[in-house]
Design a protein around this motif. Sequence first.
Motif, PDB file in Angstrom:
ATOM      1  N   UNK A 143     -34.379  40.633 -30.191  1.00 59.38           N
ATOM      2  CA  UNK A 143     -33.873  39.399 -30.790  1.00 59.38           C
ATOM      3  C   UNK A 143     -34.124  38.220 -29.855  1.00 59.38           C
ATOM      4  N   UNK A 144     -34.057  37.031 -30.455  1.00 56.29           N
ATOM      5  CA  UNK A 144     -34.250  35.804 -29.680  1.00 56.29           C
ATOM      6  C   UNK A 144     -33.060  35.571 -28.757  1.00 56.29           C
ATOM      7  N   UNK A 145     -33.302  34.871 -27.678  1.00 56.10           N
ATOM      8  CA  UNK A 145     -32.232  34.544 -26.738  1.00 56.10           C
ATOM      9  C   UNK A 145     -31.200  33.656 -27.441  1.00 56.10           C
ATOM     10  N   UNK A 146     -29.941  34.019 -27.290  1.00 59.00           N
ATOM     11  CA  UNK A 146     -28.862  33.262 -27.910  1.00 59.00           C
ATOM     12  C   UNK A 146     -28.575  32.003 -27.091  1.00 59.00           C
ATOM     13  N   UNK A 147     -28.509  30.859 -27.762  1.00 58.59           N
ATOM     14  CA  UNK A 147     -28.271  29.584 -27.097  1.00 58.59           C
ATOM     15  C   UNK A 147     -26.849  29.092 -27.344  1.00 58.59           C
ATOM     16  N   UNK A 148     -26.301  29.387 -28.515  1.00 56.77           N
ATOM     17  CA  UNK A 148     -24.978  28.888 -28.891  1.00 56.77           C
ATOM     18  C   UNK A 148     -24.384  29.768 -29.977  1.00 56.77           C
ATOM     19  N   UNK A 149     -23.233  29.370 -30.495  1.00 56.10           N
ATOM     20  CA  UNK A 149     -22.588  30.130 -31.575  1.00 56.10           C
ATOM     21  C   UNK A 149     -23.209  29.839 -32.928  1.00 56.10           C
ATOM     22  N   UNK A 150     -24.105  28.863 -32.966  1.00 55.21           N
ATOM     23  CA  UNK A 150     -24.870  28.536 -34.175  1.00 55.21           C
ATOM     24  C   UNK A 150     -26.333  28.451 -33.780  1.00 55.21           C
ATOM     25  N   UNK A 151     -27.201  28.506 -34.758  1.00 55.62           N
ATOM     26  CA  UNK A 151     -28.632  28.379 -34.485  1.00 55.62           C
ATOM     27  C   UNK A 151     -28.981  26.908 -34.325  1.00 55.62           C
TER      28      UNK A 151
END
Length: 143
Positions: A2-10
């Motif tokens: 999966x893509x690296x998570x940046x925040x609680x929203x895309x």
Amino acid sequence: MSAKRIATVTPVSEEAATGKVAAVFADIKATKNITFVPNLWRVLATNPDHLELVWTRLKAIMHPEACGRASKLDPLVREIIALAVSATNGCAYCVNSHTAAVRKLGLDVEALGEVMAVVGLFNTTNSLADAYQIEPDILPPLE
């Protein structure tokens, strides 16, 4: 993977930005003289009205020259204040952002250490004065 998570929203990508979001993104890059839209703004762009509100307020206070207004505080002082508040509030994102800004504006590592020493000192003395509920006896002038 999966893509690296940046925040609680895309976050809204620059490529996907349209309308109000695209206009604010362009203004952010032009005002800050940067080549990309930082993650904070991309996340706020999930609500275009909020993005515009926060950016307009930040631009007026942190970049008044871009709004045709002079400030009594120079850009470095404004960024040092932002850094001090960010450190006090424990915001890692903002500490990094404003540290980058003060360094870009010429603050060296030794002076950065001095800023952080002042921040740490006054976080301590403020906590002590508040904990003891000390009555203020040194007051600023009213005018």
